[in-house]
Design an enzyme around this catalytic site. Structure first.
Site, mmCIF file in Angstrom:
data_model
loop_
_atom_site.group_PDB
_atom_site.id
_atom_site.type_symbol
_atom_site.label_atom_id
_atom_site.label_comp_id
_atom_site.label_asym_id
_atom_site.label_seq_id
_atom_site.Cartn_x
_atom_site.Cartn_y
_atom_site.Cartn_z
ATOM 1 N N ARG A 1 0.824 -1.211 0.000
ATOM 2 C CA ARG A 1 0.000 0.000 0.000
ATOM 3 C C ARG A 1 0.858 1.261 0.000
ATOM 4 N NH1 ARG A 1 -2.071 1.409 4.552
ATOM 5 N NH2 ARG A 1 -2.525 -0.728 5.194
ATOM 6 N N LYS B 1 -8.602 8.485 -18.729
ATOM 7 C CA LYS B 1 -8.955 9.093 -20.011
ATOM 8 C C LYS B 1 -7.734 9.141 -20.937
ATOM 9 C CE LYS B 1 -12.805 9.574 -17.743
ATOM 10 N NZ LYS B 1 -13.204 10.775 -17.034
HETATM 11 C C1 LIG Z 1 -13.707 11.023 -15.712
HETATM 12 C C2 LIG Z 1 -13.319 12.262 -15.036
HETATM 13 C C3 LIG Z 1 -12.991 12.274 -13.677
HETATM 14 C C4 LIG Z 1 -13.129 11.047 -12.806
HETATM 15 O O1 LIG Z 1 -12.161 10.093 -13.075
HETATM 16 P P1 LIG Z 1 -12.383 8.509 -12.857
HETATM 17 O O2 LIG Z 1 -11.082 7.942 -13.270
HETATM 18 O O3 LIG Z 1 -13.550 8.103 -13.700
HETATM 19 O O4 LIG Z 1 -12.666 8.319 -11.405
HETATM 20 C C5 LIG Z 1 -12.565 13.471 -13.119
HETATM 21 N N1 LIG Z 1 -12.493 14.593 -13.848
HETATM 22 C C6 LIG Z 1 -12.799 14.627 -15.157
HETATM 23 C C7 LIG Z 1 -12.694 15.908 -15.916
HETATM 24 C C8 LIG Z 1 -13.231 13.465 -15.791
HETATM 25 O O5 LIG Z 1 -13.565 13.510 -17.098
#
Ligand SMILES: *Cc1c(COP(=O)(O)O)cnc(C)c1O
Length: 365
Positions: free
Chosen positions: A54, A202
């Site tokens: 961790r 993303k």
């Molecule tokens: C998707 C997203 C998040 C959250 O991220 P996760 O990896 O889905 O928890 C935060 N900020 C933005 C701008 C996003 O598009």
């Protein structure tokens, strides 16, 4: 000796594309793997910095090195973007005031609203693109300014530099969600931000196959506090996810460049299509939002009429996806009912346009 003949890794400042390819590698030594492998370990031989799974992992560290170098700070990986967001919000004092965009990623806004409902903090929501209003709202009462730029999904752009100056004057911290721009198009720490948050799910990972988040800062004290929070709260990533993100970032510059070129062209063509009332595109990045003239029903229908574009949430992958954001109950009502968010991928732009324009034409049939 063969070892002596190996040149050292370059130490001069490398450009972002080179950093994306070369950072986070194991030492440049004979028989070392070129890239950091997946390390499956819950514990380590005692006496070092890691000790337990961790507290650290060599594969997370590779990811943190690449992202840290690209953003110009020190990075920490988390299990998801929202896990990173929750660690930041956990830092503000009891009852403190958080200034946040009135339209932004619904998950971040939902966390703020949830914490407010439970009396943990107070929030004030503002139009983040209205710089004068944001600056005016930065008084001594504000503890944290939450910026997302460009915003999800309205693609509003904040003047990060001016807001940071005003926030710091008032004694507030500034965090910037840099998910949409990536460090290749915008480096918030250079503009004065204290902290950068990423959904590495993303663009950074970029292949729609991993959930991962990150925080980046230049402030060593803040870094130590954040690392303590990660150790304590346990929102740590899997080693496979960190490895996938490093693999993804090796081509980040190529993907962003191509997707952005596609998005720029599609935004232009969409602006000329009669079914489209408004195109939201800030002129950089690869997310384009459109508001359809025929309203919410048409926006619901469009993702069902495309063949190449996949009807799916999330964004930033090599593949083009789209959805009507307000199909989610949690989406802020500051987002138009008729808005469809397009995540433009790296396919051939002509194929993308043929599919999309045919689907748009079909809405009026
Ligand atoms: C998707 C997203 C998040 C959250 O991220 P996760 O990896 O889905 O928890 C935060 N900020 C933005 C701008 C996003 O598009």
């Amino acid at each position: 000796m063969a070892d002596d003949s190996l040149p050292d890794a370059p130490t001069t400042d490398l450009r972002p594309s080179t950093v994306a390819v070369t950072s986070g590698r194991p030492p440049h030594e004979v028989d070392q793997p070129l890239n950091t492998p997946i390390t499956m370990a819950s514990t380590y031989v005692a006496g070092g910095d890691r000790e337990y799974g961790r507290y650290g992992n060599p594969t997370w560290q590779a990811f943190e090195e690449v992202l840290g170098e690209l953003e110009g700070g020190r990075a920490l990986a988390f299990s998801s973007g929202l896990a990173a967001v929750s660690v930041v919000l956990d830092l503000v004092g009891q009852g403190a005031l958080v200034l946040a965009p009135d339209a932004a990623y619904q998950g971040s806004l939902s966390q703020i609203a949830d914490l407010e409902m439970r009396g943990r903090l107070r929030s004030k929501l503002i139009d983040i693109a209205d710089t004068d209003a944001v600056v005016a709202a930065c008084d001594e009462d504000v503890a944290l300014v939450w910026i997302e730029s460009p915003t999800n999904p309205n693609l509003d752009v904040a003047d990060i530099e001016r807001i940071c100056a005003a926030a710091h004057e008032a004694g507030a911290y500034v965090v910037v969600d840099n998910t949409f721009a990536t460090p290749l198009l915008q480096r918030p720490l250079d503009l004065g931000a204290d902290l950068v948050v990423h959904s590495a799910t993303k663009y950074l990972a970029g292949h729609s196959d991993a959930l991962l988040g990150a925080l980046v800062t230049r402030d060593d004290e803040l870094f130590t506090v954040l690392k303590q929070r990660r150790d304590l709260l346990g929102a740590v990533p899997g080693t496979l996810e960190a490895w996938l993100a490093v693999r993804g970032m090796r081509t980040l510059h190529l993907r962003v460049e191509r997707a952005q070129a596609n998005a720029t062209e599609l935004a232009r063509r969409l602006g000329e299509h009669s079914a489209v009332e408004r195109v939201r595109y800030p002129g950089f990045g690869a997310i384009v939002s459109v508001e359809l003239a025929a309203g919410a029903l048409a926006a619901d229908l469009l993702p069902r009429k495309t063949r190449l574009w996949v009807h799916a949430t999330s964004l930033g992958g090599v593949e083009s996806t789209l959805e009507r954001r307000r199909r989610w109950k949690s989406e802020p009502t500051t987002v138009s009912d008729a808005l469809v968010r397009l995540s433009v991928g790296v396919e051939d732009v002509e194929d993308l346009w043929e599919d999309l324009s045919r689907a748009l034409d079909g809405l009026t049939d």
